[in-house]
Motif scaffolding. Structure first.
Motif, short mmCIF file in Angstrom:
data_model
loop_
_atom_site.label_atom_id
_atom_site.label_comp_id
_atom_site.label_asym_id
_atom_site.label_seq_id
_atom_site.Cartn_x
_atom_site.Cartn_y
_atom_site.Cartn_z
N LYS A 190 0.84 -1.19 0.00
CA LYS A 190 0.00 0.00 0.00
C LYS A 190 0.87 1.25 0.00
O LYS A 190 1.89 1.29 0.70
CB LYS A 190 -0.91 -0.01 1.23
CG LYS A 190 -1.93 -1.13 1.24
CD LYS A 190 -2.80 -1.02 2.48
CE LYS A 190 -3.83 -2.15 2.49
NZ LYS A 190 -4.71 -2.08 3.69
N PRO A 191 0.48 2.27 -0.74
CA PRO A 191 1.28 3.51 -0.75
C PRO A 191 1.48 4.08 0.64
O PRO A 191 2.55 4.60 0.95
CB PRO A 191 0.46 4.44 -1.64
CG PRO A 191 -0.31 3.52 -2.53
CD PRO A 191 -0.62 2.31 -1.70
N SER A 192 0.46 4.01 1.47
CA SER A 192 0.60 4.57 2.81
C SER A 192 1.65 3.83 3.62
O SER A 192 2.43 4.44 4.37
CB SER A 192 -0.75 4.51 3.55
OG SER A 192 -1.21 3.17 3.64
N VAL A 193 1.70 2.49 3.46
CA VAL A 193 2.70 1.70 4.18
C VAL A 193 4.10 1.99 3.65
O VAL A 193 5.07 2.14 4.41
CB VAL A 193 2.38 0.20 4.07
CG1 VAL A 193 3.45 -0.63 4.75
CG2 VAL A 193 1.01 -0.10 4.65
N ILE A 194 4.23 2.07 2.34
CA ILE A 194 5.53 2.34 1.73
C ILE A 194 6.05 3.70 2.17
O ILE A 194 7.23 3.84 2.57
CB ILE A 194 5.43 2.26 0.20
CG1 ILE A 194 5.11 0.83 -0.25
CG2 ILE A 194 6.73 2.73 -0.45
CD1 ILE A 194 4.87 0.70 -1.73
N SER A 195 5.22 4.74 2.09
CA SER A 195 5.67 6.08 2.47
C SER A 195 6.03 6.13 3.94
O SER A 195 7.02 6.79 4.32
CB SER A 195 4.58 7.10 2.14
OG SER A 195 3.39 6.85 2.88
N GLN A 196 5.27 5.43 4.79
CA GLN A 196 5.58 5.44 6.21
C GLN A 196 6.91 4.74 6.49
O GLN A 196 7.68 5.17 7.35
CB GLN A 196 4.47 4.76 7.00
CG GLN A 196 4.66 4.76 8.50
CD GLN A 196 4.75 6.16 9.07
OE1 GLN A 196 4.14 7.10 8.53
NE2 GLN A 196 5.49 6.32 10.16
N LEU A 197 7.21 3.67 5.77
CA LEU A 197 8.48 2.98 5.93
C LEU A 197 9.66 3.90 5.58
O LEU A 197 10.69 3.91 6.27
CB LEU A 197 8.52 1.73 5.06
CG LEU A 197 8.02 0.44 5.70
CD1 LEU A 197 8.05 -0.70 4.70
CD2 LEU A 197 8.86 0.07 6.92
N PHE A 198 9.51 4.66 4.50
CA PHE A 198 10.57 5.60 4.13
C PHE A 198 10.79 6.62 5.24
O PHE A 198 11.94 6.97 5.56
CB PHE A 198 10.22 6.30 2.82
CG PHE A 198 10.64 5.55 1.59
CD1 PHE A 198 11.97 5.43 1.26
CD2 PHE A 198 9.69 4.96 0.78
CE1 PHE A 198 12.36 4.75 0.12
CE2 PHE A 198 10.06 4.27 -0.36
CZ PHE A 198 11.40 4.15 -0.69
N VAL A 199 9.71 7.11 5.80
CA VAL A 199 9.82 8.11 6.86
C VAL A 199 10.56 7.53 8.05
O VAL A 199 11.46 8.17 8.63
CB VAL A 199 8.43 8.62 7.27
CG1 VAL A 199 8.53 9.51 8.51
CG2 VAL A 199 7.78 9.38 6.13
N TYR A 224 9.42 -1.01 -5.12
CA TYR A 224 7.99 -0.97 -4.85
C TYR A 224 7.45 0.47 -4.95
O TYR A 224 6.33 0.70 -5.43
CB TYR A 224 7.70 -1.52 -3.45
CG TYR A 224 8.06 -2.97 -3.26
CD1 TYR A 224 8.10 -3.85 -4.34
CD2 TYR A 224 8.36 -3.47 -1.99
CE1 TYR A 224 8.45 -5.19 -4.16
CE2 TYR A 224 8.71 -4.80 -1.81
CZ TYR A 224 8.75 -5.65 -2.90
OH TYR A 224 9.09 -6.97 -2.72
N SER A 225 8.24 1.42 -4.50
CA SER A 225 7.77 2.81 -4.51
C SER A 225 7.55 3.32 -5.93
O SER A 225 6.55 3.99 -6.20
CB SER A 225 8.75 3.70 -3.77
OG SER A 225 9.94 3.91 -4.52
N VAL A 226 8.47 2.98 -6.85
CA VAL A 226 8.30 3.48 -8.21
C VAL A 226 7.22 2.70 -8.95
O VAL A 226 6.55 3.23 -9.85
CB VAL A 226 9.63 3.44 -8.98
CG1 VAL A 226 10.65 4.37 -8.33
CG2 VAL A 226 10.19 2.04 -9.07
N GLU A 227 7.03 1.43 -8.60
CA GLU A 227 5.98 0.65 -9.24
C GLU A 227 4.59 1.16 -8.88
O GLU A 227 3.66 1.08 -9.68
CB GLU A 227 6.11 -0.82 -8.86
CG GLU A 227 7.28 -1.53 -9.52
CD GLU A 227 7.40 -2.98 -9.07
OE1 GLU A 227 6.70 -3.35 -8.09
OE2 GLU A 227 8.18 -3.73 -9.67
#
Length: 804
Positions: A190-199, A224-227
């Motif tokens: 999920k985009p929300s999970v991916i963005s939170q992991l980066f943070v 995953y982020s770019v996909e």
């Protein structure tokens, strides 16, 4: 060691996402030493299943990539201003100076508009971390914070990233569980999970970031982020970009190209704050984003009427760092700037000037004056960096503000002991561009520079030498100044292969004040080095080379080192003359002087308008007198003697090209006085009986001069012979006069001291055997509105005085 995946340039990201096609992406894996080769090969193999067969990676173990941390790269980019208007691009003042052939080196600036971003400039060799001078440890340089303005107001927090407020650091063992999550949500990315992991990952301790970047799980997270980038909200995209700033990925990492493409697709759906924040994050990362900027500015235009102070200043900052401001935004931005001018804080004024300067954005002289006037009100509260930025834009716009420069005469000597070499260089360069010489400023800089000379880049040394040479700062005023910078140039010889213009700039500044470091001159004139220097596609150094070469020939008669080829010298001189004929030679004040001299001397064959010394890039009106004081034709190709000329004057043709002339004629004050008063007491026979002074119309004072001068040819030639013969009775060689029509741009501001190039020209004319007669602009220009008789009297007096 760098291992690159080579693939075809792909369309924008959303094309792949919407069509569910295989994503091909360039991701660069960075390793720090050759021992990691095997591990790098293994990391590459995991990407191959995601790439089509024709896009297999290319592995080159001989390629190396240097990891640049964002803090150092940002500081270098922010502190490295590389738009040199006084020595590279022709300034507005220089473009309007019709009395000197342009010495601009730039052939084209169209390619600089978007691509020459500061974070992609070729960096020069690094300086040593510190220097030891006279036993004292000198810090490498004074650090400046180009983003200090963003702490002036709370409003900047929503549109910028404060690089001073680092995330709270966490240990590596706290990051490992986060990385393990990457493999747990394979199909639930999920985009929300991916963005939170980066943070959360961005909180890792800075010294462990390199370990994280090479971790396979982190690489998969990037994939995953770019996909799924097209599914991110605007807020999530900005969160990821903010995290990537702290993660310190190299600015040319392949993932950033896809993020830029996605930002371009979103500009019409982002708010003003989101647009400005996205641009600022790209700046912090060090990304080149020309396509995003092209999309950003049209979207920004819709918000111009609603911008507050912080938004406007941030926009100008982004324009400066992107080195471009669209023409259709210049007017609205200027209007908005004038509306908010009273609300600007000191550091914001400096940022505004820096943004306008770096983006090469001209605004009206009135607007520039208002900005500088605002800065004058709190100059004592401004940082050195802000002061230097204001001087940069004054250098670009050539608006002379007397109150500001008076303040500089007080501030620079006080601040100089604590300023870095770049700040001092910009102060000196601004003074030279504005033709403003203040001994207090120059002496303060000259005293500080020897202690910082070892830290100078070649650019710093060369521009400092150019500025001080242009202003005529003599070596005796500070004996250690020029030697320290000359030695700094010697230590930077390796840089000249990449930046040959720096060597030429420094040497020209030195020859303006008669300094000739022969080893550096030999390097510059070496045929191999000349070939390298002339290969540049955007710099034209040929005129600079001609000036250097001819100066060496005139001032170093013992020189046995290399010289330019005759062919190159002739080509450059010919082009300079072609330009002069189409521009300088056609100026009214020059044509008027030429015409009146012809009338005064007896015909056009006695006056030659040409470039006596092409390397000085200006023209002269050349006239000669023979040993008996008689005017002789300015045409060495003619063997016709003076007697035959008076018998067949209409059959003699004189060429006006510069490249074959070395003759001329002059008159004297005493001669004109004797002509007008008819007090000749002695007569001599003269062969120049055809010479005469033409009559004037009554409205030009012709009735008076006609009565005085319209006597027989015999009387005229007799009185002329009396004066000239008495002045030159002991001379056997012709007297060669170079008559110059000067302009205010030849002089320092509010001064009668010549600038470096023109002072050198006077010196070289004397070495070449000429006497200089100057028609000073403060005398000649007002006379252009007077009668012809007054102008003739003035010319006669100037010529006569030169013979004593």
């Amino acid at each position: 060691m760098a291992v690159c995946v080579l693939c075809r340039r792909v369309p924008r990201l959303h094309h792949f996402l919407r069509k569910d096609s295989t994503l091909t992406q360039v991701l660069r894996v960075i390793v720090q030493d050759t021992d990691d080769v095997k591990r790098t090969k293994g990391e590459l193999q995991q990407w191959e299943p995601f790439l089509p067969a024709q896009y297999r990676p290319y592995y080159n173990p001989s390629s190396y990539y240097s990891v640049c941390h964002f803090t150092s790269s940002c500081n270098q980019a922010e502190n490295d201003e590389d738009v040199c208007l006084s020595t590279l691009t022709p300034s507005l003042w220089q473009q309007g100076n019709h009395y000197i052939v342009s010495c601009s080196r730039y052939l084209s600036t169209s390619s600089n508009r978007l691509l020459e971003l500061p974070f992609n400039k070729d960096s020069e060799p690094p300086l040593p971390s510190d220097s030891l001078i006279n036993g004292n440890l000198i810090p490498q340089n004074v650090k400046v914070d180009s983003r200090a303005f963003q702490r002036c107001r709370r409003e900047y927090a929503s549109i910028t990233l404060d690089l001073k407020q680092l995330p709270h650091p966490v240990e590596w063992h706290k990051v490992v569980p986060l990385l393990e999550k990457v493999d747990l949500f394979k199909d639930k990315k999920k985009p929300s999970v991916i963005s939170q992991l980066f943070v959360e990952l961005s909180h890792l301790q800075p010294n462990m970031m390199s370990l994280l970047r090479f971790d396979q799980r982190f690489i998969r997270l990037l994939q995953y982020s770019v996909e799924h980038l097209g599914l991110f909200t605007n807020h999530q995209v900005l969160r990821v970009l903010r995290s990537l700033v702290w993660l310190d990925l190299p600015s040319d990492h392949g993932v950033f190209g896809l993020y830029e493409a996605e930002l371009c697709c979103r500009v019409d759906h982002m708010s003003l704050h989101q647009l400005l924040l996205a641009a600022d994050l790209c700046r912090c990362i060090g990304m080149q984003v020309p396509q995003f900027l092209q999309s950003l500015y049209p979207a920004i235009r819709l918000y111009l009427g609603k911008m507050n102070v912080s938004e406007l200043v941030q926009l100008l900052y982004i324009m400066g760092e992107g080195r471009w401001c669209p023409e259709d935004l210049r007017g609205p931005v200027e209007d908005l700037l004038m509306n908010h001018l009273d609300k600007l804080y000191p550091e914001e004024v400096g940022t505004v000037c820096l943004g306008l300067f770096k983006s090469q954005t001209p605004i009206s002289d009135h607007a520039v004056t208002c900005i500088v006037q605002k800065a004058c009100s709190y100059v004592g509260d401004m940082s050195d960096f802000a002061i230097a930025n204001i001087l940069k834009y004054m250098r670009f716009s050539h608006v002379y503000h007397e109150m500001w420069l008076e303040n500089m005469a007080q501030e620079v000597p006080r601040r100089a002991p604590g300023m870095g070499i770049k700040g001092l260089m910009h102060v000196a360069l601004a003074c030279s561009s504005l033709h403003f010489k203040n001994d207090q400023i120059l002496l303060a800089i000259a005293e500080r520079v020897p202690f910082l000379a070892q830290q100078c880049r070649s650019k710093d040394s060369s521009k400092m030498l150019w500025a001080f040479g242009t202003l005529g700062f003599l070596p005796v005023q500070n004996p250690s100044f020029y030697p320290s910078l000359i030695e700094a140039l010697r230590q930077r010889k390796v840089e000249f292969q990449k930046y040959p213009q720096h060597l030429l700039s420094g040497l020209l500044g030195l020859i303006f004040v008669s300094q000739f470091p022969e080893d550096l001159i030999a390097l510059a004139l070496n045929p191999d080095f000349v070939r390298v220097a002339l290969k540049s596609s955007h710099l034209d150094l040929r005129k600079d080379y001609l000036t250097l070469d001819e100066a060496v020939a005139l001032e170093l008669p013992q020189w046995t080192g290399p010289r330019l080829s005759c062919k190159l010298r002739e080509e450059v001189a010919e082009k300079l003359w072609i330009y002069a004929k189409s521009d300088v030679c056609l100026k009214p004040e020059v044509r008027e002087a030429e015409s009146l001299l012809q009338d005064l001397l007896g015909g056009e064959e006695f006056v030659c308008k040409r470039m006596i010394l092409p390397h000085t890039r200006t023209i002269d009106l050349e006239v000669h007198l023979d040993a008996s004081g008689q005017p002789i034709p300015v045409n060495p190709a003619s063997n016709t003697d003076i007697k035959s000329l008076q018998e067949r004057p209409s059959k003699v043709h004189f060429r006006q090209e510069w490249n074959g002339m070395n003759v001329g004629v002059t008159l004297t004050d005493e001669l004109f006085a004797r002509l007008t008063t008819r007090n000749a007491t002695k007569t001599f026979s003269s062969p120049v009986q055809h010479a005469h002074v033409p009559t004037l119309d009554p409205d030009e004072g012709g009735s008076q001069i006609k009565t005085r001068l319209s006597h027989s040819n015999e009387k005229e030639t007799v009185t002329r012979s009396i004066c000239l013969d008495s002045a030159h009775q002991d001379s056997k060689s012709p007297v060669k006069l170079a008559i110059q029509v000067s302009n205010r741009n030849h002089y320092l501001y509010h001064s009668q001291q010549l600038l470096g190039l023109h002072s050198m020209k006077r010196r070289h004319l004397k070495l070449a055997g000429y006497r200089v007669v100057e028609l000073c602009y403060w005398e000649w220009f007002p006379l252009l509105r007077e009668s012809k008789m007054k102008k003739l009297e003035y010319l006669h007096r100037k010529i006569y005085d030169s013979l004593h």
